[in-house]
Write a protein that holds these residues in place. Structure first.
Motif, PDB file in Angstrom:
ATOM      1  N   TRP A 186       0.836  -1.192   0.000  1.00  0.00           N
ATOM      2  CA  TRP A 186       0.000   0.000   0.000  1.00  0.00           C
ATOM      3  C   TRP A 186       0.870   1.239   0.000  1.00  0.00           C
ATOM      4  CZ3 TRP A 186      -5.074  -0.285  -0.745  1.00  0.00           C
ATOM      5  CH2 TRP A 186      -5.721  -1.475  -0.459  1.00  0.00           C
ATOM      6  N   TYR A 187       0.363   2.305  -0.632  1.00  0.00           N
ATOM      7  CA  TYR A 187       1.052   3.579  -0.553  1.00  0.00           C
ATOM      8  C   TYR A 187       0.039   4.689  -0.334  1.00  0.00           C
ATOM      9  CZ  TYR A 187      -0.443   4.621  -5.347  1.00  0.00           C
ATOM     10  OH  TYR A 187      -1.193   4.859  -6.474  1.00  0.00           O
ATOM     11  N   TYR A 216      -0.671  13.739  -1.253  1.00  0.00           N
ATOM     12  CA  TYR A 216      -1.976  14.389  -1.124  1.00  0.00           C
ATOM     13  C   TYR A 216      -2.943  13.578  -0.268  1.00  0.00           C
ATOM     14  CZ  TYR A 216       0.181  16.774  -4.996  1.00  0.00           C
ATOM     15  OH  TYR A 216       1.074  17.460  -5.776  1.00  0.00           O
ATOM     16  N   GLY A 217      -2.473  12.467   0.295  1.00  0.00           N
ATOM     17  CA  GLY A 217      -3.306  11.657   1.170  1.00  0.00           C
ATOM     18  C   GLY A 217      -4.164  10.621   0.466  1.00  0.00           C
ATOM     19  N   ILE A 218      -3.901  10.393  -0.817  1.00  0.00           N
ATOM     20  CA  ILE A 218      -4.674   9.411  -1.571  1.00  0.00           C
ATOM     21  C   ILE A 218      -3.958   8.068  -1.529  1.00  0.00           C
ATOM     22  CG2 ILE A 218      -5.595   8.808  -3.851  1.00  0.00           C
ATOM     23  CD1 ILE A 218      -5.723  11.874  -4.365  1.00  0.00           C
ATOM     24  N   ASP A 219      -4.702   7.021  -1.157  1.00  0.00           N
ATOM     25  CA  ASP A 219      -4.144   5.673  -1.034  1.00  0.00           C
ATOM     26  C   ASP A 219      -4.221   4.914  -2.342  1.00  0.00           C
ATOM     27  OD1 ASP A 219      -3.688   6.059   1.690  1.00  0.00           O
ATOM     28  OD2 ASP A 219      -5.685   5.356   2.216  1.00  0.00           O
ATOM     29  N   GLY A 220      -3.324   3.944  -2.483  1.00  0.00           N
ATOM     30  CA  GLY A 220      -3.327   3.063  -3.636  1.00  0.00           C
ATOM     31  C   GLY A 220      -2.598   1.777  -3.291  1.00  0.00           C
ATOM     32  N   SER A 278       9.743  -2.042  -7.520  1.00  0.00           N
ATOM     33  CA  SER A 278      10.946  -1.369  -8.011  1.00  0.00           C
ATOM     34  C   SER A 278      10.612  -0.414  -9.150  1.00  0.00           C
ATOM     35  CB  SER A 278      11.981  -2.392  -8.476  1.00  0.00           C
ATOM     36  OG  SER A 278      12.461  -3.137  -7.387  1.00  0.00           O
ATOM     37  N   SER A 279       9.751  -0.837 -10.055  1.00  0.00           N
ATOM     38  CA  SER A 279       9.323   0.021 -11.163  1.00  0.00           C
ATOM     39  C   SER A 279       8.598   1.260 -10.640  1.00  0.00           C
ATOM     40  CB  SER A 279       8.425  -0.771 -12.105  1.00  0.00           C
ATOM     41  OG  SER A 279       7.929   0.060 -13.126  1.00  0.00           O
ATOM     42  N   PHE A 280       7.711   1.075  -9.670  1.00  0.00           N
ATOM     43  CA  PHE A 280       6.976   2.190  -9.066  1.00  0.00           C
ATOM     44  C   PHE A 280       7.958   3.184  -8.442  1.00  0.00           C
ATOM     45  CE2 PHE A 280       4.734   4.040  -5.381  1.00  0.00           C
ATOM     46  CZ  PHE A 280       3.664   4.634  -6.034  1.00  0.00           C
TER      47      PHE A 280
END
Length: 70
Positions: free
Chosen positions: A40-41, A45-49, A59-61
């Motif tokens: 999870w990240y 801006y406080g938006i989760d994904g 690693s790509s992210f």
């Protein structure tokens, strides 16, 4: 505790997330792997994904974040 990753490689970050079970901060993004083994990240801006739970995807992210794009 959140680990600052400015001087860490993607492989080192993956180890911290999955082996050490510590959250990290990458370019203002809070990244964590809670008990459910989903990466999870939360962006600045406080938006989760979520990120696919494998080293290549994470690693790509991280590489994209470091280049200034998500």
């Amino acid at each position: 505790m959140v680990i600052d990753t400015n001087n860490m490689s993607e492989e080192e970050i993956w180890k911290v997330l999955t082996v050490d079970r510590q959250a990290v901060d990458v370019e203002g993004y809070f990244i964590d792997v809670p008990e459910d083994d989903i990466v999870w990240y939360t962006n600045p801006y406080g938006i989760d994904g979520a990120i696919e739970d494998n080293e290549a995807a994470v690693s790509s992210f991280i590489r994209r974040l470091r280049k200034g794009r998500q």
